[in-house]
Design a protein around this motif. Structure first.
Motif, mmCIF file in Angstrom:
data_model
loop_
_atom_site.group_PDB
_atom_site.id
_atom_site.type_symbol
_atom_site.label_atom_id
_atom_site.label_comp_id
_atom_site.label_asym_id
_atom_site.label_seq_id
_atom_site.Cartn_x
_atom_site.Cartn_y
_atom_site.Cartn_z
ATOM 1 N N ARG A 1 -25.617 -6.948 -0.632
ATOM 2 C CA ARG A 1 -24.698 -6.633 0.458
ATOM 3 C C ARG A 1 -23.281 -6.425 -0.069
ATOM 4 N NH1 ARG A 1 -27.490 -8.168 5.229
ATOM 5 N NH2 ARG A 1 -25.571 -8.261 6.440
ATOM 6 N N ILE A 2 -23.214 -5.591 -1.097
ATOM 7 C CA ILE A 2 -21.957 -5.428 -1.815
ATOM 8 C C ILE A 2 -20.864 -4.839 -0.931
ATOM 9 C CG2 ILE A 2 -22.589 -3.153 -2.725
ATOM 10 C CD1 ILE A 2 -20.554 -5.928 -4.508
ATOM 11 N N GLY A 3 -21.239 -4.023 0.053
ATOM 12 C CA GLY A 3 -20.235 -3.469 0.947
ATOM 13 C C GLY A 3 -19.499 -4.547 1.724
ATOM 14 N N GLU A 4 -20.197 -5.607 2.105
ATOM 15 C CA GLU A 4 -19.557 -6.716 2.813
ATOM 16 C C GLU A 4 -18.622 -7.480 1.883
ATOM 17 O OE1 GLU A 4 -22.211 -9.191 5.048
ATOM 18 O OE2 GLU A 4 -23.501 -7.499 5.572
ATOM 19 N N VAL A 5 -19.059 -7.673 0.638
ATOM 20 C CA VAL A 5 -18.217 -8.369 -0.330
ATOM 21 C C VAL A 5 -16.944 -7.576 -0.588
ATOM 22 C CG1 VAL A 5 -18.074 -9.213 -2.717
ATOM 23 C CG2 VAL A 5 -20.182 -9.531 -1.402
ATOM 24 N N MET A 6 -17.082 -6.280 -0.747
ATOM 25 C CA MET A 6 -15.900 -5.435 -0.958
ATOM 26 C C MET A 6 -14.969 -5.487 0.251
ATOM 27 S SD MET A 6 -17.326 -2.039 -2.911
ATOM 28 C CE MET A 6 -17.453 -2.020 -4.709
ATOM 29 N N SER A 7 -15.535 -5.438 1.444
ATOM 30 C CA SER A 7 -14.708 -5.459 2.656
ATOM 31 C C SER A 7 -13.913 -6.744 2.778
ATOM 32 C CB SER A 7 -15.596 -5.276 3.889
ATOM 33 O OG SER A 7 -16.212 -4.008 3.909
ATOM 34 N N ALA A 8 -14.448 -7.835 2.228
ATOM 35 C CA ALA A 8 -13.768 -9.129 2.277
ATOM 36 C C ALA A 8 -12.777 -9.284 1.130
ATOM 37 C CB ALA A 8 -14.797 -10.257 2.241
ATOM 38 N N THR A 9 -12.127 -8.196 0.763
ATOM 39 C CA THR A 9 -11.170 -8.145 -0.344
ATOM 40 C C THR A 9 -9.838 -7.637 0.188
ATOM 41 O OG1 THR A 9 -12.976 -7.598 -1.865
ATOM 42 C CG2 THR A 9 -10.729 -7.160 -2.630
ATOM 43 N N ASP A 10 -8.758 -8.325 -0.124
ATOM 44 C CA ASP A 10 -7.450 -7.820 0.295
ATOM 45 C C ASP A 10 -6.991 -6.668 -0.589
ATOM 46 O OD1 ASP A 10 -6.712 -9.453 2.577
ATOM 47 O OD2 ASP A 10 -6.679 -11.133 1.183
ATOM 48 N N LEU A 11 -7.171 -6.812 -1.902
ATOM 49 C CA LEU A 11 -6.710 -5.784 -2.828
ATOM 50 C C LEU A 11 -7.706 -5.700 -3.985
ATOM 51 C CD1 LEU A 11 -4.248 -3.853 -3.163
ATOM 52 C CD2 LEU A 11 -3.199 -5.615 -4.602
ATOM 53 N N ALA A 12 -8.222 -4.506 -4.248
ATOM 54 C CA ALA A 12 -9.157 -4.296 -5.351
ATOM 55 C C ALA A 12 -8.386 -3.929 -6.607
ATOM 56 C CB ALA A 12 -10.142 -3.189 -4.998
ATOM 57 N N VAL A 13 -8.750 -4.553 -7.712
ATOM 58 C CA VAL A 13 -8.082 -4.310 -8.983
ATOM 59 C C VAL A 13 -9.003 -3.519 -9.904
ATOM 60 C CG1 VAL A 13 -7.068 -5.369 -11.041
ATOM 61 C CG2 VAL A 13 -6.715 -6.412 -8.782
ATOM 62 N N ILE A 14 -8.521 -2.406 -10.422
ATOM 63 C CA ILE A 14 -9.205 -1.657 -11.482
ATOM 64 C C ILE A 14 -8.304 -1.768 -12.701
ATOM 65 C CG2 ILE A 14 -10.349 0.472 -12.121
ATOM 66 C CD1 ILE A 14 -11.373 -0.608 -9.479
ATOM 67 N N SER A 15 -8.620 -2.718 -13.568
ATOM 68 C CA SER A 15 -7.720 -3.085 -14.673
ATOM 69 C C SER A 15 -8.114 -2.450 -16.002
ATOM 70 C CB SER A 15 -7.713 -4.614 -14.824
ATOM 71 O OG SER A 15 -9.038 -5.113 -14.975
ATOM 72 N N SER A 16 -8.963 -1.440 -15.971
ATOM 73 C CA SER A 16 -9.518 -0.860 -17.191
ATOM 74 C C SER A 16 -8.434 -0.375 -18.154
ATOM 75 C CB SER A 16 -10.441 0.305 -16.846
ATOM 76 O OG SER A 16 -11.498 -0.122 -16.022
ATOM 77 N N LEU A 17 -8.737 -0.487 -19.445
ATOM 78 C CA LEU A 17 -7.841 -0.027 -20.504
ATOM 79 C C LEU A 17 -8.188 1.384 -20.965
ATOM 80 C CD1 LEU A 17 -7.777 -3.309 -22.648
ATOM 81 C CD2 LEU A 17 -6.226 -2.625 -20.795
ATOM 82 N N GLY A 18 -9.337 1.903 -20.545
ATOM 83 C CA GLY A 18 -9.781 3.242 -20.909
ATOM 84 C C GLY A 18 -10.890 3.671 -19.973
ATOM 85 N N SER A 19 -11.429 4.863 -20.206
ATOM 86 C CA SER A 19 -12.496 5.425 -19.379
ATOM 87 C C SER A 19 -11.991 5.675 -17.964
ATOM 88 C CB SER A 19 -13.717 4.505 -19.412
ATOM 89 O OG SER A 19 -14.838 5.167 -18.872
ATOM 90 N N GLU A 20 -12.782 5.366 -16.921
ATOM 91 C CA GLU A 20 -12.416 5.583 -15.512
ATOM 92 C C GLU A 20 -12.099 7.051 -15.234
ATOM 93 O OE1 GLU A 20 -13.009 3.400 -13.417
ATOM 94 O OE2 GLU A 20 -13.103 1.577 -14.633
#
Length: 367
Positions: free
Chosen positions: A250-269
């Motif tokens: 139920r990853i969509g629910e877990v994501m929804s229960a997030t105030d701010l998502a962090v994408i901290s990658s140093l490369g790729s993306e």
């Protein structure tokens, strides 16, 4: 023109971002009325997932030269209007199916960061009529090198799986950050621990303390190594951060229960799957800005980048943005999710791919 037959060849052995793009392209075109065949390596993650999506198509033990007769036979049987190639040995093998509209995908990290040798790049494109890329940064790079048209189409996400869950958002009690993805040095966890530690120092005492959750399975970093990194930055698991080294239902629910998502990658993306998934769940982003991450911030409500900032300045910005995000209403989240769906859904990807293929079939590549 509309509709047709598309054949997707993908020799990727791993469940990588490129495999994700190939499968999403197949599903997106099918949603837009195309008949789609998917051929991958036998029993590879891509092939297994294609079967789970009911995508027809024979698999290949490999895509070596000895498979050229099989490729020709399948091409005659399928009679595709377009063949999409994803950069592995299938791209060379496709030279043996002439008089076919062939489109090559490029979307690796090195396509953004490395020098692109013009002659080699052009030779590898000789048998293709166009290049497909997942981001405008690549469109701009390649259109100055090759003679064929370059089309930028962002990855499409299944909005039936990733969407805003207001009940999950309503349960959030502390300003919550989440990082989602495999545990790997390229994902930048260690650097972000340092930034988060400074956020805790800057955070006003009269507000609920922030909480960081990391979700991901061990890859080139084990869960134990990650916990030691956090301890080195004086973070206390269970008090101000937590690791879930597991696959989460139920990853969509877990994501929804997030105030701010962090994408901290140093490369790729370059393909930015996780960033788009969070946005479809209504969650704003705080991104490192590598690859094409900043293209995910095309709407002013989608978040912020800390590219080029010192850790101290990044922490100051994060403190501000996390508090703002934690004060958002359900309607603000829903509006962001809808704006993201217009840009990053499978339906949108299908329309854009159809526009590209119809233009190429009509002989008007600049349409």
């Amino acid at each position: 023109m509309s509709q047709g037959v598309a054949w997707i060849l993908c020799s990727n052995r791993w469940n990588s971002a490129i495999t994700e793009y190939a499968l999403s392209a197949a599903r997106a075109l099918r949603l837009n009325g195309w008949t789609v065949f998917f051929s991958g390596l036998t029993d590879s993650p891509g092939e297994r997932r294609a079967r789970s999506y009911d995508l027809p198509g024979d698999s290949f033990v490999d895509f070596g030269l000895k498979e050229s007769l099989k490729l020709r036979r399948l091409k005659k049987s399928i009679n595709p209007d377009a063949v999409l190639l994803f950069g592995g040995p299938e791209t060379f093998l496709a030279r043996f199916i002439p008089r076919t509209l062939r489109v090559r995908f490029r979307g690796q990290d090195r396509d953004v960061t490395d020098r692109l040798p013009p002659l080699k790049t052009r030779l590898n494109m000789q048998h293709c009529v166009a290049m497909l890329v997942p981001a405008r940064i690549l469109e701009e790079r390649f259109q100055n090198i090759i003679w064929q048209p370059v089309w930028s189409v962002a990855l499409g996400i299944d909005s039936g799986k990733f969407y805003f869950h207001p009940e999950a958002f309503a349960e959030v009690r502390r300003p919550t950050l989440r990082i989602l993805g495999r545990l790997d040095p390229i994902k930048g966890h260690q650097t972000f621990f340092s930034i988060f530690r400074q956020v805790l120092r800057l955070w006003p005492k009269n507000r609920p303390e922030p909480f960081l959750e990391i979700i991901g399975e061990g890859a080139n970093i084990s869960p134990e190594q990650l916990r030691r990194m956090a301890a080195d930055h004086r973070l206390r698991e269970g008090e101000n951060w937590r690791l879930r080294a597991e696959r989460v239902d139920r990853i969509g629910e877990v994501m929804s229960a997030t105030d701010l998502a962090v994408i901290s990658s140093l490369g790729s993306e370059v393909i930015c799957r996780v960033a788009e998934e969070f946005l479809l769940c209504g969650v704003p982003l705080f991104v490192s800005g590598v690859g094409s991450l900043e293209e995910c911030l095309s709407d002013k409500s989608f978040g912020s980048s800390y590219r080029g900032l010192s850790e101290e300045r990044a922490a100051t910005l994060l403190t501000e943005k996390l508090w703002q995000a934690s004060q958002e209403s359900t309607s603000q989240r829903q509006a962001r999710a809808e704006a993201a769906r217009q840009l990053f859904s499978l339906e949108t990807m299908g329309k854009e791919l159809s526009t590209m293929l119809d233009a190429l079939r009509s002989g008007d590549p600049d349409d």
